[in-house]
Design an enzyme around this catalytic site. Structure first.
Site, short mmCIF file in Angstrom:
data_model
loop_
_atom_site.label_atom_id
_atom_site.label_comp_id
_atom_site.label_asym_id
_atom_site.label_seq_id
_atom_site.Cartn_x
_atom_site.Cartn_y
_atom_site.Cartn_z
CG PHE A 1 0.23 4.75 3.57
CD1 PHE A 1 -0.92 4.84 4.33
CD2 PHE A 1 0.79 3.50 3.35
CE1 PHE A 1 -1.51 3.70 4.87
CE2 PHE A 1 0.21 2.35 3.88
CZ PHE A 1 -0.94 2.46 4.65
CB THR B 1 -0.94 0.03 1.22
OG1 THR B 1 -1.81 -1.10 1.17
CG2 THR B 1 -1.77 1.30 1.24
#
Length: 248
Positions: free
Chosen positions: A140, A138
């Site tokens: 960010f 992921t």
């Protein structure tokens, strides 16, 4: 000690991203929603916010693209976290004794969470790598009230994020993207989001390598894009991050 807002609780992957971006000396500011996170940073209750923007398997987090466009915050950094789920339990729990894994707040023998959560809450990791896909990351973004300084030199890779809208005429997107292709600028992300109140019109979010230094290729591309776009906003220029090396 920098105050960092996240959506969720301590031990989450957002917490891991905050630690990756700022190190252990942070004051975590958990918030229940992404909207609350953005408002917290805008109000000065946290100096930074860390928000997931895309996952390598599930794709973009559309809500956060919309919030970037709706709030007057700047992107000042990024972090990429490997999503690695663990089976965690109370110390002394044997794997064979586990019959129920926590879900929905019911009493259970164990839980699936990050290794960071186990460390924070006094649990032990019984199994690692429970995720279906090993290569799961992921990305960010770090947001702040003020833009990142541009005087850090040219030692590291840089990235610029921007959002723009275009006249709804044939070829407008082709011409807009052409300003980057003509200058050999690498677009690392393209995302479109619908414009509220304007059916079938869109805002386009781009990530492009480099920074808009005066006289540079990106500065020239942005100047030309500004002449083509209805609206153009640079969300931020910041150091890029690499995918973390997988362990185990």
């Amino acid at each position: 000690m920098v105050a960092v807002a996240i959506q969720g609780e301590a031990g989450s992957f957002s917490h891991a991203a905050a630690l990756q971006a700022f190190g252990p000396q942070i004051r975590l500011v958990p918030r229940p929603s992404f909207e609350d996170l953005f408002r917290t940073v805008e109000a000065g209750e946290a100096a930074r916010g860390v928000v997931p923007i895309e996952n390598s398997l599930a794709g973009s987090v559309h809500e956060n693209y919309d919030l970037l466009g709706a709030h007057a915050l700047h992107v000042v950094g990024e972090a990429q976290v490997r999503v690695r789920h663990c089976l965690i339990a109370r110390p002394g729990t044997a794997l064979a004794a586990i019959h129920r894994v926590m879900g929905g707040g019911h009493e259970a023998d164990a839980a699936i969470a990050s290794s960071l959560a186990a460390e924070l809450y006094g649990a032990v990791v019984l199994r690692e790598g429970l995720e279906d896909h090993a290569e799961n990351y992921t990305r960010f973004l770090v947001v702040a009230r003020e833009p990142a300084p541009l005087d850090r030199g040219e030692g590291g890779a840089r990235k610029t994020s921007l959002v723009f809208t275009l006249p709804n005429v044939p070829g407008s997107l082709h011409r807009a993207l052409g300003v980057f292709a003509a200058r050999q600028l690498d677009l690392t992300k393209i995302e479109s989001r619908p414009l509220p109140g304007r059916p079938w019109e869109y805002a386009f979010y781009l990530d492009v390598t480099g920074g808009p230094q005066e006289g540079g290729a990106l500065a020239a591309a942005l100047a030309e894009l500004g002449s083509l776009a209805r609206d153009l906003r640079v969300l931020g220029t910041y150091p890029g991050s690499d995918i973390p090396v997988a362990k185990g």
